[in-house]
Motif scaffolding. Structure first.
Motif, short mmCIF file in Angstrom:
data_model
loop_
_atom_site.label_atom_id
_atom_site.label_comp_id
_atom_site.label_asym_id
_atom_site.label_seq_id
_atom_site.Cartn_x
_atom_site.Cartn_y
_atom_site.Cartn_z
N ILE A 1 29.26 39.53 42.38
CA ILE A 1 30.42 40.01 42.12
C ILE A 1 30.99 39.88 43.81
O ILE A 1 30.76 39.64 44.48
CB ILE A 1 30.69 41.75 41.83
N GLY A 2 32.39 39.73 43.53
CA GLY A 2 33.13 39.14 44.56
C GLY A 2 33.67 37.78 44.57
O GLY A 2 33.32 36.78 43.78
N PRO A 3 34.34 37.73 45.96
CA PRO A 3 34.53 38.44 47.41
C PRO A 3 35.32 39.09 46.85
O PRO A 3 35.53 39.68 46.00
CB PRO A 3 34.82 36.62 48.16
N PHE A 4 35.37 39.76 47.88
CA PHE A 4 36.08 41.76 48.05
C PHE A 4 36.58 40.80 49.18
O PHE A 4 36.95 41.21 50.47
CB PHE A 4 35.32 42.45 48.28
N ASN A 5 38.68 40.53 48.80
CA ASN A 5 39.38 40.05 49.61
C ASN A 5 40.10 41.21 50.08
O ASN A 5 41.26 40.30 51.42
CB ASN A 5 39.28 38.40 49.42
N THR A 6 40.28 42.11 49.91
CA THR A 6 40.92 43.31 49.99
C THR A 6 40.58 43.96 50.32
O THR A 6 39.04 45.51 50.11
CB THR A 6 42.65 43.75 48.96
N ALA A 7 41.00 44.80 51.65
CA ALA A 7 40.23 45.97 52.05
C ALA A 7 40.36 47.92 51.18
O ALA A 7 41.61 47.22 50.81
CB ALA A 7 41.05 46.57 53.51
N LYS B 1 35.36 42.61 54.33
CA LYS B 1 36.24 41.85 53.45
C LYS B 1 35.55 40.57 53.66
O LYS B 1 35.42 39.79 54.55
CB LYS B 1 37.24 41.84 54.30
N GLY B 2 35.62 40.41 52.57
CA GLY B 2 35.49 38.36 52.26
C GLY B 2 33.74 38.71 51.46
O GLY B 2 33.57 37.65 50.81
N GLN B 3 33.24 39.83 51.81
CA GLN B 3 31.56 39.46 51.48
C GLN B 3 31.65 39.87 49.94
O GLN B 3 32.84 40.26 48.85
CB GLN B 3 31.26 41.17 52.00
N LYS B 4 30.79 39.46 49.62
CA LYS B 4 30.70 39.33 48.03
C LYS B 4 29.08 41.12 48.19
O LYS B 4 28.61 40.91 48.46
CB LYS B 4 29.60 38.63 47.40
N THR C 1 42.56 47.14 39.99
CA THR C 1 43.43 47.90 41.40
C THR C 1 43.06 46.25 41.72
O THR C 1 42.46 45.44 41.87
CB THR C 1 42.15 48.14 42.27
N PRO C 2 44.67 46.15 42.37
CA PRO C 2 44.42 45.27 43.38
C PRO C 2 43.90 44.84 44.15
O PRO C 2 43.70 45.60 45.06
CB PRO C 2 46.54 45.56 43.61
N GLY C 3 43.37 43.50 44.16
CA GLY C 3 43.26 43.21 45.53
C GLY C 3 41.19 43.11 45.18
O GLY C 3 40.44 42.54 45.71
N ALA C 4 40.42 44.07 43.94
CA ALA C 4 39.65 43.99 43.53
C ALA C 4 39.47 42.69 42.75
O ALA C 4 40.49 42.13 42.09
CB ALA C 4 38.75 44.86 42.43
N PRO C 5 38.10 41.91 42.98
CA PRO C 5 37.56 40.92 41.64
C PRO C 5 37.29 40.96 40.39
O PRO C 5 36.60 42.82 39.66
CB PRO C 5 36.23 40.51 42.73
N SER C 6 37.61 40.65 39.74
CA SER C 6 38.06 41.28 38.36
C SER C 6 36.16 41.23 37.89
O SER C 6 35.73 40.15 37.82
CB SER C 6 38.44 40.03 37.09
N VAL C 7 35.67 41.73 37.16
CA VAL C 7 34.16 42.45 36.98
C VAL C 7 34.60 42.77 35.31
O VAL C 7 34.31 43.44 34.59
CB VAL C 7 33.59 43.42 37.42
N ASN C 8 33.41 42.21 34.58
CA ASN C 8 33.00 41.53 33.16
C ASN C 8 31.57 41.22 33.15
O ASN C 8 31.63 39.31 33.14
CB ASN C 8 34.23 40.58 32.21
N LEU C 9 30.56 41.32 33.85
CA LEU C 9 29.40 40.93 33.40
C LEU C 9 28.23 41.61 32.84
O LEU C 9 28.34 43.31 33.00
CB LEU C 9 29.76 41.05 35.24
N THR C 10 27.67 41.23 31.89
CA THR C 10 26.74 41.80 31.89
C THR C 10 25.28 40.74 32.83
O THR C 10 24.90 40.18 32.69
CB THR C 10 26.45 40.88 30.19
N VAL C 11 24.59 41.88 33.10
CA VAL C 11 22.83 42.16 33.90
C VAL C 11 21.67 41.85 32.90
O VAL C 11 22.20 43.77 32.36
CB VAL C 11 22.94 42.18 35.34
#
Length: 128
Positions: free
Chosen positions: A102-108, A53-56, A84-94
């Protein structure tokens, strides 16, 4: 003569203590780091990653191909976008040969990220 000997011994001892203190060993396993997930031309080279938790996550595109990442996953040939509740919103072009975070992921929990361009390109993120 004894005072000069004690003085010199004191200087030598102080010098040794200073050298020892400046040569401390750092346990790098205790330092926080950002996990890396590499992407190929049309897949995640590591389709699952475990983080705390807390990592990117650093996403490293090792190919010249563009990836458009979002929350969700592929189910056969169908894209299933999820929030998904607790997930960071991902809308990313690489872009090719680029690194993005992406992140942080603050929820298990277990979270899914996919590439909207490449069918079957799914990443499972397990957060503890």
């Amino acid at each position: 003569m004894k005072s000069v000997t004690f003085f010199l011994a004191g200087i030598v001892l102080l010098t040794l203590l200073t050298i020892l203190a400046s040569c401390s060993v750092i346990d790098t396993t205790a330092l926080p780091h950002t996990p890396i997930v590499k992407m190929g031309a049309n897949n995640f080279l590591q389709p699952e990653v475990d983080i705390k938790k807390g990592q990117k996550i650093d996403l490293v595109n090792t190919a010249n191909d563009q990836h458009v990442l979002a929350n969700g996953q592929w189910q056969g040939s169908k894209q299933v976008k999820t929030t998904t509740p607790g997930a960071p919103s991902v809308n990313l072009t690489v872009q090719g040969n680029q690194t993005s975070t992406i992140g942080p992921f603050n929820t298990a929990g277990t979270f899914h990220i996919y590439c909207t361009i490449h069918q079957g390109m799914d990443l499972v993120v397990k957060v503890s």
